[in-house]
Design a protein around this motif. Sequence first.
Motif, PDB file in Angstrom:
ATOM      1  N   VAL A   1      -2.278  -0.713 -17.294  1.00  0.00           N
ATOM      2  CA  VAL A   1      -1.400  -1.472 -16.394  1.00  0.00           C
ATOM      3  C   VAL A   1      -1.277  -0.741 -15.060  1.00  0.00           C
ATOM      4  N   LEU A   2      -1.149   0.588 -15.107  1.00  0.00           N
ATOM      5  CA  LEU A   2      -1.051   1.364 -13.874  1.00  0.00           C
ATOM      6  C   LEU A   2      -2.330   1.256 -13.062  1.00  0.00           C
ATOM      7  N   ALA A   3      -3.475   1.380 -13.711  1.00  0.00           N
ATOM      8  CA  ALA A   3      -4.762   1.270 -12.997  1.00  0.00           C
ATOM      9  C   ALA A   3      -4.890  -0.091 -12.322  1.00  0.00           C
TER      10      ALA A   3
ATOM     11  N   GLN B   1      -8.743   7.402  -9.765  1.00  0.00           N
ATOM     12  CA  GLN B   1      -9.013   8.043  -8.475  1.00  0.00           C
ATOM     13  C   GLN B   1      -8.652   7.054  -7.368  1.00  0.00           C
ATOM     14  N   LEU B   2      -7.857   7.495  -6.411  1.00  0.00           N
ATOM     15  CA  LEU B   2      -7.376   6.609  -5.353  1.00  0.00           C
ATOM     16  C   LEU B   2      -7.606   7.210  -3.980  1.00  0.00           C
ATOM     17  N   VAL B   3      -7.585   6.355  -2.965  1.00  0.00           N
ATOM     18  CA  VAL B   3      -7.612   6.796  -1.580  1.00  0.00           C
ATOM     19  C   VAL B   3      -6.397   6.214  -0.877  1.00  0.00           C
TER      20      VAL B   3
ATOM     21  N   ARG C   1      -6.820  11.820  -1.045  1.00  0.00           N
ATOM     22  CA  ARG C   1      -7.421  11.402  -2.304  1.00  0.00           C
ATOM     23  C   ARG C   1      -6.415  11.765  -3.400  1.00  0.00           C
ATOM     24  N   LEU C   2      -6.131  10.834  -4.280  1.00  0.00           N
ATOM     25  CA  LEU C   2      -5.203  11.078  -5.382  1.00  0.00           C
ATOM     26  C   LEU C   2      -5.934  10.911  -6.696  1.00  0.00           C
TER      27      LEU C   2
ATOM     28  N   PRO D   1      -5.703  -1.786  -5.409  1.00  0.00           N
ATOM     29  CA  PRO D   1      -5.962  -1.839  -3.955  1.00  0.00           C
ATOM     30  C   PRO D   1      -6.347  -0.489  -3.340  1.00  0.00           C
ATOM     31  N   TRP D   2      -6.022   0.601  -4.015  1.00  0.00           N
ATOM     32  CA  TRP D   2      -6.311   1.930  -3.478  1.00  0.00           C
ATOM     33  C   TRP D   2      -7.417   2.654  -4.254  1.00  0.00           C
TER      34      TRP D   2
END
Length: 167
Positions: A152-154, A4-6, A136-137, A159-160
């Motif tokens: 690795v992606l997480a 979950q990202l912002v 929000r992604l 930072p987001w």
Amino acid sequence: MNVQLVSRSAKDTQAIAAEVARLAAAGDLVVLGGDLGAGKTTFTQGFGAALGVDEPITSPTFVLMRTYEGALPIVHMDVYRLEHLQEAVDLGLAEILDDGAVALVEWGDLVAAVLPADFLEIMIEQVDGESDDERRLRIRPVGTRWHARMRVLADALAPWTSDEGQV
């Protein structure tokens, strides 16, 4: 593992997409979902830039599909205007992936029933608040192809990461 990202700006969304692109491989499918104006094309622009696409990336809403040359060939599709699932099949997505391209499909969540079994789903949601640019992604692997890359992606997307973080 879901992430979950912002994103607080279009530039953030493009930077997030660049991190995803760095882990992309030939034959990958990225499904982009979210409301109209959420940032699906903005995401694709960041993805393409990270793979060395020099030309402007624009929405393929009315042409359905655009192809770009970069470190990997990129096929950018928009299936919003399709009326039947068979039309999505007729676009030849499976063949495009077999030919070694990376495909990004806007509104792909609407045709998930006819997509290949392995893809990375990215849902982009506008956030009500002080900034019209905040999004929000939610990123989740479907099938097995992206699972090995998710840790690795997480880490790259840390930072987001939102308060909900990794699920």
